[in-house]
Write a protein that holds these residues in place. Sequence first.
Motif, PDB file in Angstrom:
ATOM      1  N   THR A  46       0.818  -1.214   0.000  1.00  0.00           N
ATOM      2  CA  THR A  46       0.000   0.000   0.000  1.00  0.00           C
ATOM      3  C   THR A  46       0.853   1.266   0.000  1.00  0.00           C
ATOM      4  O   THR A  46       0.320   2.359  -0.172  1.00  0.00           O
ATOM      5  CB  THR A  46      -0.946   0.026   1.217  1.00  0.00           C
ATOM      6  OG1 THR A  46      -0.184  -0.035   2.421  1.00  0.00           O
ATOM      7  CG2 THR A  46      -1.939  -1.118   1.173  1.00  0.00           C
ATOM      8  N   CYS A  93      -7.013  -4.516   5.736  1.00  0.00           N
ATOM      9  CA  CYS A  93      -8.197  -4.347   6.600  1.00  0.00           C
ATOM     10  C   CYS A  93      -8.793  -5.696   7.000  1.00  0.00           C
ATOM     11  O   CYS A  93      -9.258  -5.856   8.132  1.00  0.00           O
ATOM     12  CB  CYS A  93      -9.231  -3.473   5.893  1.00  0.00           C
ATOM     13  SG  CYS A  93      -8.707  -1.742   5.739  1.00  0.00           S
ATOM     14  N   TRP A 103      -4.983  -2.679   0.404  1.00  0.00           N
ATOM     15  CA  TRP A 103      -5.763  -2.112   1.519  1.00  0.00           C
ATOM     16  C   TRP A 103      -6.879  -3.055   1.937  1.00  0.00           C
ATOM     17  O   TRP A 103      -7.161  -3.204   3.131  1.00  0.00           O
ATOM     18  CB  TRP A 103      -6.316  -0.736   1.155  1.00  0.00           C
ATOM     19  CG  TRP A 103      -5.324   0.347   1.415  1.00  0.00           C
ATOM     20  CD1 TRP A 103      -4.573   1.011   0.491  1.00  0.00           C
ATOM     21  CD2 TRP A 103      -4.948   0.871   2.690  1.00  0.00           C
ATOM     22  NE1 TRP A 103      -3.757   1.911   1.117  1.00  0.00           N
ATOM     23  CE2 TRP A 103      -3.961   1.860   2.462  1.00  0.00           C
ATOM     24  CE3 TRP A 103      -5.344   0.614   3.996  1.00  0.00           C
ATOM     25  CZ2 TRP A 103      -3.376   2.585   3.499  1.00  0.00           C
ATOM     26  CZ3 TRP A 103      -4.755   1.337   5.028  1.00  0.00           C
ATOM     27  CH2 TRP A 103      -3.788   2.299   4.774  1.00  0.00           C
ATOM     28  N   ASP A 104      -7.532  -3.703   0.968  1.00  0.00           N
ATOM     29  CA  ASP A 104      -8.586  -4.666   1.308  1.00  0.00           C
ATOM     30  C   ASP A 104      -8.034  -5.786   2.181  1.00  0.00           C
ATOM     31  O   ASP A 104      -8.631  -6.148   3.202  1.00  0.00           O
ATOM     32  CB  ASP A 104      -9.214  -5.261   0.043  1.00  0.00           C
ATOM     33  CG  ASP A 104     -10.105  -4.291  -0.701  1.00  0.00           C
ATOM     34  OD1 ASP A 104     -10.562  -3.291  -0.104  1.00  0.00           O
ATOM     35  OD2 ASP A 104     -10.361  -4.538  -1.897  1.00  0.00           O
ATOM     36  N   TYR A 156     -10.289   3.858   4.008  1.00  0.00           N
ATOM     37  CA  TYR A 156      -9.426   2.718   4.315  1.00  0.00           C
ATOM     38  C   TYR A 156      -8.603   2.997   5.574  1.00  0.00           C
ATOM     39  O   TYR A 156      -8.520   2.165   6.475  1.00  0.00           O
ATOM     40  CB  TYR A 156      -8.471   2.427   3.155  1.00  0.00           C
ATOM     41  CG  TYR A 156      -9.044   1.560   2.065  1.00  0.00           C
ATOM     42  CD1 TYR A 156      -9.431   0.257   2.319  1.00  0.00           C
ATOM     43  CD2 TYR A 156      -9.156   2.042   0.771  1.00  0.00           C
ATOM     44  CE1 TYR A 156      -9.943  -0.549   1.312  1.00  0.00           C
ATOM     45  CE2 TYR A 156      -9.662   1.245  -0.249  1.00  0.00           C
ATOM     46  CZ  TYR A 156     -10.049  -0.042   0.029  1.00  0.00           C
ATOM     47  OH  TYR A 156     -10.552  -0.834  -0.972  1.00  0.00           O
ATOM     48  N   GLU A 177     -11.844   7.759  -0.575  1.00  0.00           N
ATOM     49  CA  GLU A 177     -11.676   6.304  -0.521  1.00  0.00           C
ATOM     50  C   GLU A 177     -10.454   5.941   0.325  1.00  0.00           C
ATOM     51  O   GLU A 177     -10.519   5.062   1.185  1.00  0.00           O
ATOM     52  CB  GLU A 177     -11.519   5.734  -1.923  1.00  0.00           C
ATOM     53  CG  GLU A 177     -11.333   4.213  -1.906  1.00  0.00           C
ATOM     54  CD  GLU A 177     -11.043   3.628  -3.269  1.00  0.00           C
ATOM     55  OE1 GLU A 177     -11.354   2.447  -3.458  1.00  0.00           O
ATOM     56  OE2 GLU A 177     -10.488   4.342  -4.132  1.00  0.00           O
ATOM     57  N   TYR A 178      -9.375   6.634   0.078  1.00  0.00           N
ATOM     58  CA  TYR A 178      -8.135   6.429   0.830  1.00  0.00           C
ATOM     59  C   TYR A 178      -8.384   6.692   2.319  1.00  0.00           C
ATOM     60  O   TYR A 178      -8.006   5.903   3.186  1.00  0.00           O
ATOM     61  CB  TYR A 178      -7.094   7.374   0.246  1.00  0.00           C
ATOM     62  CG  TYR A 178      -5.663   7.242   0.696  1.00  0.00           C
ATOM     63  CD1 TYR A 178      -5.210   6.194   1.486  1.00  0.00           C
ATOM     64  CD2 TYR A 178      -4.738   8.199   0.287  1.00  0.00           C
ATOM     65  CE1 TYR A 178      -3.883   6.115   1.858  1.00  0.00           C
ATOM     66  CE2 TYR A 178      -3.408   8.122   0.657  1.00  0.00           C
ATOM     67  CZ  TYR A 178      -2.987   7.076   1.445  1.00  0.00           C
ATOM     68  OH  TYR A 178      -1.670   6.999   1.818  1.00  0.00           O
ATOM     69  N   ARG A 216      -5.510  -1.059  -4.133  1.00  0.00           N
ATOM     70  CA  ARG A 216      -6.784  -1.289  -3.448  1.00  0.00           C
ATOM     71  C   ARG A 216      -6.844  -2.697  -2.854  1.00  0.00           C
ATOM     72  O   ARG A 216      -7.323  -2.879  -1.739  1.00  0.00           O
ATOM     73  CB  ARG A 216      -7.941  -1.063  -4.413  1.00  0.00           C
ATOM     74  CG  ARG A 216      -9.269  -1.166  -3.729  1.00  0.00           C
ATOM     75  CD  ARG A 216     -10.382  -0.741  -4.615  1.00  0.00           C
ATOM     76  NE  ARG A 216     -11.622  -0.768  -3.863  1.00  0.00           N
ATOM     77  CZ  ARG A 216     -12.776  -0.514  -4.385  1.00  0.00           C
ATOM     78  NH1 ARG A 216     -12.875  -0.171  -5.639  1.00  0.00           N
ATOM     79  NH2 ARG A 216     -13.857  -0.577  -3.651  1.00  0.00           N
TER      80      ARG A 216
END
Length: 108
Positions: A16, A53, A49-50, A91, A87-88, A46
Amino acid sequence: VPELRDEVYCILCKQTCMNPNPERYVSTAITKCNSYLTIPFTSSWRRGWDLLCLCLQYFPPTKDLESWMYSYFEENKKAATQANDKEYMNYVNFAIRRLAAICRDGAR
């Protein structure tokens, strides 16, 4: 294995942060029965980050890595604010909340 958990977190943070493909989305057109379809693919940024998380929902980093991860997320929060990227920011805020919860409550 605590060392393996930290290794996963370090790899995802690198994905990331130092990502050679930082674009949020890429798309391609394919031909099917003489019609063109646009298929959105999420970038590796992305997906990183997914996964980060997702991991934060199931296992904590070790105490040695925990404070570094808070610092990492705070730096990302500054960058998201500066870029005005919602969006950032979503996250990062989710990751900060999950890190606090998983370190407090432990692994699932």
